[in-house]
Design a protein around this motif. Sequence first.
Motif, PDB file in Angstrom:
ATOM      1  N   GLN A  81       6.824 -10.487  -3.182  1.00  0.00           N
ATOM      2  CA  GLN A  81       8.745  -9.354  -2.869  1.00  0.00           C
ATOM      3  C   GLN A  81       7.985  -8.323  -1.624  1.00  0.00           C
ATOM      4  O   GLN A  81       8.832  -8.371  -1.132  1.00  0.00           O
ATOM      5  N   TYR A  82       6.805  -7.514  -2.436  1.00  0.00           N
ATOM      6  CA  TYR A  82       6.866  -5.942  -1.976  1.00  0.00           C
ATOM      7  C   TYR A  82       5.800  -5.930  -1.116  1.00  0.00           C
ATOM      8  O   TYR A  82       5.217  -5.043  -0.886  1.00  0.00           O
ATOM      9  N   GLY A  83       4.783  -6.852  -0.420  1.00  0.00           N
ATOM     10  CA  GLY A  83       3.058  -6.736  -0.664  1.00  0.00           C
ATOM     11  C   GLY A  83       2.813  -6.371   0.204  1.00  0.00           C
ATOM     12  O   GLY A  83       2.527  -5.787   1.294  1.00  0.00           O
ATOM     13  N   TRP A  84       3.599  -6.634   1.829  1.00  0.00           N
ATOM     14  CA  TRP A  84       3.631  -6.286   2.900  1.00  0.00           C
ATOM     15  C   TRP A  84       4.058  -4.846   3.145  1.00  0.00           C
ATOM     16  O   TRP A  84       3.194  -4.182   3.198  1.00  0.00           O
ATOM     17  N   TYR A  85       4.371  -3.891   2.457  1.00  0.00           N
ATOM     18  CA  TYR A  85       5.257  -2.587   2.058  1.00  0.00           C
ATOM     19  C   TYR A  85       4.495  -1.876   1.502  1.00  0.00           C
ATOM     20  O   TYR A  85       3.992  -0.896   1.656  1.00  0.00           O
ATOM     21  N   LEU A  86       4.089  -2.205   0.393  1.00  0.00           N
ATOM     22  CA  LEU A  86       3.088  -1.670  -0.654  1.00  0.00           C
ATOM     23  C   LEU A  86       1.383  -1.858   0.641  1.00  0.00           C
ATOM     24  O   LEU A  86       0.090  -0.373   0.673  1.00  0.00           O
ATOM     25  N   LEU A  87       1.222  -2.488   1.587  1.00  0.00           N
ATOM     26  CA  LEU A  87      -0.357  -2.598   2.335  1.00  0.00           C
ATOM     27  C   LEU A  87       0.024  -1.791   3.368  1.00  0.00           C
ATOM     28  O   LEU A  87      -0.605  -0.708   3.592  1.00  0.00           O
ATOM     29  N   VAL A  88       1.356  -1.499   4.315  1.00  0.00           N
ATOM     30  CA  VAL A  88       1.233  -0.158   5.270  1.00  0.00           C
ATOM     31  C   VAL A  88       1.590   0.625   4.491  1.00  0.00           C
ATOM     32  O   VAL A  88       1.306   2.206   5.171  1.00  0.00           O
ATOM     33  N   LEU A  89       2.312   1.100   2.964  1.00  0.00           N
ATOM     34  CA  LEU A  89       2.539   2.090   2.921  1.00  0.00           C
ATOM     35  C   LEU A  89       0.463   2.829   2.328  1.00  0.00           C
ATOM     36  O   LEU A  89       1.048   4.453   2.691  1.00  0.00           O
ATOM     37  N   THR A  90       0.108   2.360   1.896  1.00  0.00           N
ATOM     38  CA  THR A  90      -1.744   2.556   1.635  1.00  0.00           C
ATOM     39  C   THR A  90      -2.062   3.231   3.031  1.00  0.00           C
ATOM     40  O   THR A  90      -2.979   4.130   2.668  1.00  0.00           O
ATOM     41  N   VAL A  91      -1.918   1.856   4.006  1.00  0.00           N
ATOM     42  CA  VAL A  91      -2.481   2.553   5.138  1.00  0.00           C
ATOM     43  C   VAL A  91      -2.010   3.840   5.993  1.00  0.00           C
ATOM     44  O   VAL A  91      -2.925   4.413   6.093  1.00  0.00           O
ATOM     45  N   LEU A  92      -1.111   4.003   5.821  1.00  0.00           N
ATOM     46  CA  LEU A  92      -0.397   5.384   6.066  1.00  0.00           C
ATOM     47  C   LEU A  92      -0.449   6.463   5.367  1.00  0.00           C
ATOM     48  O   LEU A  92      -0.865   7.380   6.355  1.00  0.00           O
ATOM     49  N   LEU A  93      -0.809   6.025   4.176  1.00  0.00           N
ATOM     50  CA  LEU A  93      -0.877   7.454   2.900  1.00  0.00           C
ATOM     51  C   LEU A  93      -3.017   7.123   3.410  1.00  0.00           C
ATOM     52  O   LEU A  93      -2.894   8.347   3.370  1.00  0.00           O
ATOM     53  N   TYR A  94      -2.995   6.725   3.691  1.00  0.00           N
ATOM     54  CA  TYR A  94      -5.051   7.084   3.990  1.00  0.00           C
ATOM     55  C   TYR A  94      -5.230   7.843   5.526  1.00  0.00           C
ATOM     56  O   TYR A  94      -5.733   8.460   5.232  1.00  0.00           O
ATOM     57  N   LEU A  95      -4.442   6.691   6.095  1.00  0.00           N
ATOM     58  CA  LEU A  95      -4.030   8.060   7.547  1.00  0.00           C
ATOM     59  C   LEU A  95      -3.954   9.322   7.570  1.00  0.00           C
ATOM     60  O   LEU A  95      -3.982   9.987   8.391  1.00  0.00           O
ATOM     61  N   LEU A  96      -2.603   9.825   6.848  1.00  0.00           N
ATOM     62  CA  LEU A  96      -2.208  10.952   6.612  1.00  0.00           C
ATOM     63  C   LEU A  96      -3.616  11.730   5.567  1.00  0.00           C
ATOM     64  O   LEU A  96      -3.480  13.128   6.669  1.00  0.00           O
ATOM     65  N   ILE A  97      -4.015  11.030   4.693  1.00  0.00           N
ATOM     66  CA  ILE A  97      -4.571  11.946   4.224  1.00  0.00           C
ATOM     67  C   ILE A  97      -5.861  12.639   4.958  1.00  0.00           C
ATOM     68  O   ILE A  97      -6.485  13.410   5.281  1.00  0.00           O
ATOM     69  N   GLN A  98      -6.541  11.381   6.029  1.00  0.00           N
ATOM     70  CA  GLN A  98      -7.673  11.189   6.762  1.00  0.00           C
ATOM     71  C   GLN A  98      -7.354  12.614   7.745  1.00  0.00           C
ATOM     72  O   GLN A  98      -7.973  13.212   8.789  1.00  0.00           O
ATOM     73  N   HIS A  99      -6.067  12.634   8.365  1.00  0.00           N
ATOM     74  CA  HIS A  99      -5.687  13.492   9.113  1.00  0.00           C
ATOM     75  C   HIS A  99      -5.271  15.099   8.816  1.00  0.00           C
ATOM     76  O   HIS A  99      -5.957  16.000   9.141  1.00  0.00           O
ATOM     77  N   LEU A 100      -4.990  15.267   7.626  1.00  0.00           N
ATOM     78  CA  LEU A 100      -4.534  16.648   6.636  1.00  0.00           C
ATOM     79  C   LEU A 100      -6.884  17.542   6.769  1.00  0.00           C
ATOM     80  O   LEU A 100      -6.175  18.255   6.986  1.00  0.00           O
TER      81      LEU A 100
END
Length: 186
Positions: free
Chosen positions: A36-55
């Motif tokens: 049901q929420y696979g794509w949302y979880l995938l996008v959320l994980t990628v965004l969280l990874y990018l945010l951590i790298q940027h910070l």
Amino acid sequence: MDDVEITDVDDGVEKVPLKNQDLSSLSQMASELLSQYGWYLLVLTVLLYLLIQHLNKRRSQSSSPLIVQDAVLVARRQEAMEAARRRMQEELDAKAAIFREKQKEQEEEKRKQKIEIWESMQQGKSYKGSTKLSQQTPEEASSSTTVLKPKTNKKPLRSADYNPLSGEGGSSCSWRPGRRGPSAGG
């Protein structure tokens, strides 16, 4: 002894392999959530990874100049403190040298006075008068026309045979020990 027959109770029951019901329900729930929420979880994980790298990148860039700047600032402060300490030490050394010079002068004057006293004693003069005059400047000696009054002997306030514990001796109050014996109570 009597013959006893032992029979197995599970003889007529069919044995079925046991399954862990908790793990199967958990895997079912996880598969439903991903479907049901696979794509949302995938996008959320990628965004969280990018945010951590940027910070992390931002923090490393901002801290590097700050560390270098802090090191320069600390070095400047230490140099300023060392310069201040040197100045204070030089002032203290100068004051100590002045004090030693004054001490030497005072010791020299005392030595001269002792020599004058010794010479006056050899000549048979009083040394007390000469020291007083030598301590005064010539202006003070000429301006001091006052005559010193002789000291008067004051009588002692109490006589020599005064004893405060005896109750005698001219005092309005005296101490007397209490009466010995049983107390008059009761």
